[in-house]
Design a protein around this motif. Sequence first.
Motif, mmCIF file in Angstrom:
data_model
loop_
_atom_site.group_PDB
_atom_site.id
_atom_site.type_symbol
_atom_site.label_atom_id
_atom_site.label_comp_id
_atom_site.label_asym_id
_atom_site.label_seq_id
_atom_site.Cartn_x
_atom_site.Cartn_y
_atom_site.Cartn_z
ATOM 1 N N GLN A 130 0.820 -1.210 0.000
ATOM 2 C CA GLN A 130 0.000 0.000 0.000
ATOM 3 C C GLN A 130 0.857 1.265 0.000
ATOM 4 O O GLN A 130 0.334 2.361 0.150
ATOM 5 C CB GLN A 130 -0.904 0.008 1.238
ATOM 6 N N GLU A 131 2.159 1.091 -0.208
ATOM 7 C CA GLU A 131 3.031 2.256 -0.260
ATOM 8 C C GLU A 131 2.749 3.073 -1.514
ATOM 9 O O GLU A 131 2.305 2.551 -2.538
ATOM 10 C CB GLU A 131 4.491 1.821 -0.242
ATOM 11 N N LEU A 132 3.018 4.366 -1.421
ATOM 12 C CA LEU A 132 2.795 5.249 -2.554
ATOM 13 C C LEU A 132 3.734 4.874 -3.697
ATOM 14 O O LEU A 132 4.937 4.740 -3.512
ATOM 15 C CB LEU A 132 3.027 6.709 -2.157
ATOM 16 N N VAL A 133 3.154 4.699 -4.875
ATOM 17 C CA VAL A 133 3.925 4.464 -6.099
ATOM 18 C C VAL A 133 3.820 5.715 -6.963
ATOM 19 O O VAL A 133 2.730 6.230 -7.202
ATOM 20 C CB VAL A 133 3.387 3.249 -6.874
ATOM 21 N N ASP A 134 4.940 6.212 -7.429
ATOM 22 C CA ASP A 134 4.964 7.393 -8.296
ATOM 23 C C ASP A 134 5.962 7.116 -9.412
ATOM 24 O O ASP A 134 7.165 7.077 -9.187
ATOM 25 C CB ASP A 134 5.366 8.632 -7.496
ATOM 26 N N LEU A 135 5.451 6.903 -10.621
ATOM 27 C CA LEU A 135 6.300 6.485 -11.738
ATOM 28 C C LEU A 135 6.181 7.453 -12.909
ATOM 29 O O LEU A 135 5.080 7.865 -13.274
ATOM 30 C CB LEU A 135 5.890 5.094 -12.232
ATOM 31 N N GLY A 136 7.317 7.785 -13.491
ATOM 32 C CA GLY A 136 7.317 8.517 -14.743
ATOM 33 C C GLY A 136 7.213 7.541 -15.897
ATOM 34 O O GLY A 136 7.829 6.474 -15.884
ATOM 35 N N VAL A 137 6.405 7.882 -16.901
ATOM 36 C CA VAL A 137 6.196 7.017 -18.058
ATOM 37 C C VAL A 137 7.252 7.321 -19.120
ATOM 38 O O VAL A 137 7.429 8.476 -19.505
ATOM 39 C CB VAL A 137 4.785 7.218 -18.643
ATOM 40 N N VAL A 138 7.936 6.295 -19.581
ATOM 41 C CA VAL A 138 8.875 6.441 -20.692
ATOM 42 C C VAL A 138 8.077 6.304 -21.984
ATOM 43 O O VAL A 138 7.388 5.301 -22.181
ATOM 44 C CB VAL A 138 9.977 5.381 -20.626
ATOM 45 N N PRO A 139 8.113 7.298 -22.883
ATOM 46 C CA PRO A 139 7.308 7.223 -24.110
ATOM 47 C C PRO A 139 7.596 5.955 -24.914
ATOM 48 O O PRO A 139 8.723 5.463 -24.947
ATOM 49 C CB PRO A 139 7.753 8.471 -24.895
ATOM 50 N N ALA A 144 -3.959 8.077 -10.143
ATOM 51 C CA ALA A 144 -3.948 9.388 -10.783
ATOM 52 C C ALA A 144 -2.865 9.420 -11.842
ATOM 53 O O ALA A 144 -1.730 9.044 -11.606
ATOM 54 C CB ALA A 144 -3.703 10.481 -9.749
ATOM 55 N N VAL A 145 -3.239 9.873 -13.038
ATOM 56 C CA VAL A 145 -2.298 9.974 -14.155
ATOM 57 C C VAL A 145 -2.358 11.387 -14.689
ATOM 58 O O VAL A 145 -3.446 11.905 -14.973
ATOM 59 C CB VAL A 145 -2.631 8.974 -15.280
ATOM 60 N N GLY A 146 -1.207 12.030 -14.821
ATOM 61 C CA GLY A 146 -1.170 13.388 -15.322
ATOM 62 C C GLY A 146 -0.098 13.553 -16.372
ATOM 63 O O GLY A 146 0.887 12.809 -16.395
ATOM 64 N N ASP A 147 -0.313 14.524 -17.277
ATOM 65 C CA ASP A 147 0.664 14.777 -18.335
ATOM 66 C C ASP A 147 1.347 16.122 -18.186
ATOM 67 O O ASP A 147 2.005 16.605 -19.097
ATOM 68 C CB ASP A 147 0.015 14.692 -19.713
ATOM 69 N N GLY A 148 1.189 16.745 -17.022
ATOM 70 C CA GLY A 148 1.853 18.013 -16.761
ATOM 71 C C GLY A 148 1.120 19.219 -17.290
ATOM 72 O O GLY A 148 1.562 20.355 -17.092
ATOM 73 N N GLY A 185 -2.193 9.339 -25.290
ATOM 74 C CA GLY A 185 -1.948 9.447 -26.719
ATOM 75 C C GLY A 185 -0.557 8.995 -27.114
ATOM 76 O O GLY A 185 0.345 8.849 -26.275
ATOM 77 N N LEU A 186 -0.381 8.764 -28.397
ATOM 78 C CA LEU A 186 0.898 8.312 -28.924
ATOM 79 C C LEU A 186 1.984 9.351 -28.656
ATOM 80 O O LEU A 186 1.761 10.550 -28.817
ATOM 81 C CB LEU A 186 0.766 8.078 -30.431
ATOM 82 N N ALA A 187 3.135 8.872 -28.223
ATOM 83 C CA ALA A 187 4.287 9.728 -27.925
ATOM 84 C C ALA A 187 4.024 10.672 -26.764
ATOM 85 O O ALA A 187 4.543 11.778 -26.720
ATOM 86 C CB ALA A 187 4.727 10.520 -29.154
ATOM 87 N N SER A 188 3.197 10.231 -25.794
ATOM 88 C CA SER A 188 2.973 11.045 -24.604
ATOM 89 C C SER A 188 4.282 11.245 -23.858
ATOM 90 O O SER A 188 5.067 10.315 -23.690
ATOM 91 C CB SER A 188 1.960 10.366 -23.670
ATOM 92 N N SER A 189 4.524 12.454 -23.407
ATOM 93 C CA SER A 189 5.743 12.739 -22.647
ATOM 94 C C SER A 189 5.366 13.508 -21.392
ATOM 95 O O SER A 189 4.321 14.160 -21.331
ATOM 96 C CB SER A 189 6.735 13.544 -23.491
ATOM 97 N N GLU A 197 18.272 12.493 -29.006
ATOM 98 C CA GLU A 197 16.942 11.913 -29.198
ATOM 99 C C GLU A 197 16.328 11.491 -27.867
ATOM 100 O O GLU A 197 15.139 11.713 -27.620
ATOM 101 C CB GLU A 197 17.037 10.713 -30.138
ATOM 102 N N VAL A 198 17.120 10.871 -27.005
ATOM 103 C CA VAL A 198 16.627 10.461 -25.691
ATOM 104 C C VAL A 198 16.206 11.686 -24.889
ATOM 105 O O VAL A 198 15.148 11.703 -24.247
ATOM 106 C CB VAL A 198 17.701 9.652 -24.937
ATOM 107 N N LEU A 199 17.005 12.728 -24.947
ATOM 108 C CA LEU A 199 16.674 13.960 -24.227
ATOM 109 C C LEU A 199 15.387 14.578 -24.775
ATOM 110 O O LEU A 199 14.535 15.049 -24.007
ATOM 111 C CB LEU A 199 17.831 14.952 -24.364
ATOM 112 N N ALA A 200 15.202 14.532 -26.090
ATOM 113 C CA ALA A 200 14.009 15.110 -26.699
ATOM 114 C C ALA A 200 12.749 14.363 -26.284
ATOM 115 O O ALA A 200 11.695 14.981 -26.062
ATOM 116 C CB ALA A 200 14.149 15.104 -28.218
ATOM 117 N N PHE A 201 12.820 13.052 -26.148
ATOM 118 C CA PHE A 201 11.636 12.262 -25.802
ATOM 119 C C PHE A 201 11.359 12.229 -24.307
ATOM 120 O O PHE A 201 10.204 12.105 -23.887
ATOM 121 C CB PHE A 201 11.778 10.825 -26.314
#
Length: 284
Positions: free
Chosen positions: A38-47, A63-67, A79-83, A250-254
């Motif tokens: 039950q610990e808080l999970v907070d993950l960034g999504v890799v596109p 909760a999911v947010g895109d900033g 959506g496709l290529a969400s960052s 490219e990695v930095l851009a995505f």
Amino acid sequence: MRSADSARSAAALWDIATPARPAGPRGLSMAGFRARSQELVDLGVVPYPAVTLVLDLGDGPLAVGDGTGRPQGGGLVLGLASSGVRGSGRGIECLQLRLSPVLAHAVLGGGAARAGGEVLPLEGLWGREAGRIEERLRAAGEWEERFALVAQALARRAAAGRAVDPEVAHAWHRLAASRGTARVERIAEEVGWSRKRLWSRFRDQLGLGPKRAAQLIRFDHAAHLLAAGRSAAGVAAQSGYADQSHLHREVLAFTGATPSAVAAAPWLAVDHVAWADPGYLSGR
């Protein structure tokens, strides 16, 4: 690079279920996730090169947010290529569907292309059906039954939906099969279209141009090689980048991060289990 210890630590957060056999329309991959604490999970999504449906089945809100605004819960479409997307919650239980953009166009009524890189509520695209599906999934309980319910629902929507142009579908599958290295001009010749026409129709129906799609597919391949412990120089050469600095850009851009940070991303630590057979990319 991500150490074996950090990979095991990230993977240990989840119980992961996958279908016993491929199910549903072409271009679909499914996985069920249940947090082990039950610990808080907070993950960034890799596109990655898929449109994602997230169906929240847990007792606590996911909760999911895109900033771009307040995080959203319930059934969601990435959506496709969400960052810049992050997911957080306690006691998470969810069903995640990854759809090729070709399939997403049919089952989401073109909404996947309109989503771009944003996070949208599924209800806005499916109406009350989104809530009905979630109720049935919660009542089912067992993952195999849940997978079957979703596969049937998507198959119905795909059959009733409007397919992308065959030329666009061919272009996507060629890009995916080549891991983003196929030349758009060559693909246009194969389908008998001008480069301009292919570019326009591809973007209108899938949500991004073929060059950007190729970059995303290539990045996804590189990200998984990095996560597997390969050197940045070796990954750049294997993935078709001009050199290591090209990979870095490219990695930095995505992601807004360096290759070493992406290699250690917890999001990628479970992919070898959850998405070992990525139908959303292979077009099985």
